[in-house]
Design a protein around this motif. Structure first.
Motif, short mmCIF file in Angstrom:
data_model
loop_
_atom_site.label_atom_id
_atom_site.label_comp_id
_atom_site.label_asym_id
_atom_site.label_seq_id
_atom_site.Cartn_x
_atom_site.Cartn_y
_atom_site.Cartn_z
N LEU A 177 4.06 5.95 -5.90
CA LEU A 177 4.31 5.79 -7.33
C LEU A 177 4.56 7.12 -8.04
O LEU A 177 5.42 7.20 -8.92
N LYS A 228 0.83 -1.20 0.00
CA LYS A 228 0.00 0.00 0.00
C LYS A 228 0.87 1.25 0.00
O LYS A 228 0.61 2.21 -0.74
N PRO A 271 0.96 -2.88 -10.41
CA PRO A 271 1.52 -1.54 -10.20
C PRO A 271 2.96 -1.41 -10.68
O PRO A 271 3.37 -0.35 -11.16
N LYS A 278 2.40 1.83 -3.47
CA LYS A 278 1.44 2.39 -4.42
C LYS A 278 1.25 3.89 -4.20
O LYS A 278 1.11 4.65 -5.15
#
Length: 282
Positions: free
Chosen positions: A125, A119, A152, A122
């Motif tokens: 990113l 998490k 991802p 992400k």
């Protein structure tokens, strides 16, 4: 009541929100609903407490004696004890009931910490892509078939123009014989990206000169999709589905589905043209 440490605390109904829900905004919280009279609780409790010390801040263990946490137990729908809940960002993300051996509990904690790390990656990113890539690659090497990690990572590589690396991930997952929806979306984005350099005006001129040449019409639809002129591409695709259903029309249908995959969730364009396509097909 258990002895408190830096990583193990006791809670009550009065402090439960602060100890669990608010604390979970900062990291993983594991809540152990227990009672003095419960024999399995006395087995599981020391295991959880030992792991909390082993992980040195990897998670916060909150001990919730059901005698002083009746409201919290009701809110968490505790029907038997021991009952253990993992809370992250104010939400329960996993749970189990009953005593488990230490290796199994450790595996459960590791899975939760991995989920938390994913998490965080992400969320990085856009702001810290290099750091995100390090985390994602590390997790992907451990579980190369996990699309939740691969997607991802592949999207990050694609956004950086590293298409060959992205395709390698897709092809590795395809060896299983299927792709998850999130990987289908990445694959569709790769396919559409490969058409971005097509000369749209040249394709338009060729299609206009031969309106009954379905292949030239499809080439124009691909070029338009590659340049993100999706509605114009959809109109050509619908015409091909109508006029040449089982040949060029099938390729046109597949092109529309690829675009549906890459458009934002809830897109009106997707909803509108998915309905139009369905009407032609059925």
């Amino acid at each position: 009541m258990s002895d408190e440490t830096q990583w193990v605390i006791n809670t009550t109904d009065a402090t439960f929100e602060q100890d669990v829900l608010l604390a979970s905004q900062q990291g993983l919280v594991v809540v152990d609903f227990w009672a003095e009279w419960c024999a399995p609780c006395r087995t599981l409790g020391p295991i959880l407490e030992g792991l909390a010390e082993d992980y040195q801040g990897g998670f916060l263990l909150v001990k919730a004696d059901t005698e002083t946490n009746q409201a919290a137990a009701g809110e968490f729908s505790v029907s038997g004890i021991p009952a253990v809940f993992a809370v992250l960002d104010g939400e329960v993300v996993d749970s189990f009931q009953g005593a488990m051996p230490e290796p199994q509990v450790r595996q459960w904690i590791n899975s939760l910490l991995r989920q938390r790390e994913l998490k965080a990656a992400k969320e990085m990113l856009e702001t810290s892509p290099d750091e995100a890539e390090v985390i994602l690659r590390s997790q992907w090497l451990e579980t190369p078939d996990d699309a939740a990690v691969a997607a991802p990572l592949a999207e990050l590589l694609l956004s950086q123009g590293r298409t060959d690396e992205c395709v390698e991930i897709i092809e590795q997952l395809e060896q299983r014989g299927f792709l998850e929806p999130e990987m289908e979306r990445v694959k569709a984005a790769v396919e559409l990206g490969s058409k971005a350099d097509v000369d749209v005006e040249a394709a338009r001129a060729a299609a206009a000169a031969a309106p009954n040449d379905f292949e030239l019409q499809f080439t124009l639809a691909e070029a338009l999709a590659g340049s993100e002129q999706y509605e114009a591409s959809f109109e050509i695709c619908l015409d091909l589905v109508s006029r040449d259903r089982h040949k060029t029309g099938e390729k046109a249908r597949a092109l529309m589905v690829d675009v549906f995959r890459v458009l934002p969730e809830g897109s009106e364009l997707t909803s509108d043209y998915r309905r139009k396509l369905s009407m032609l097909l059925y």
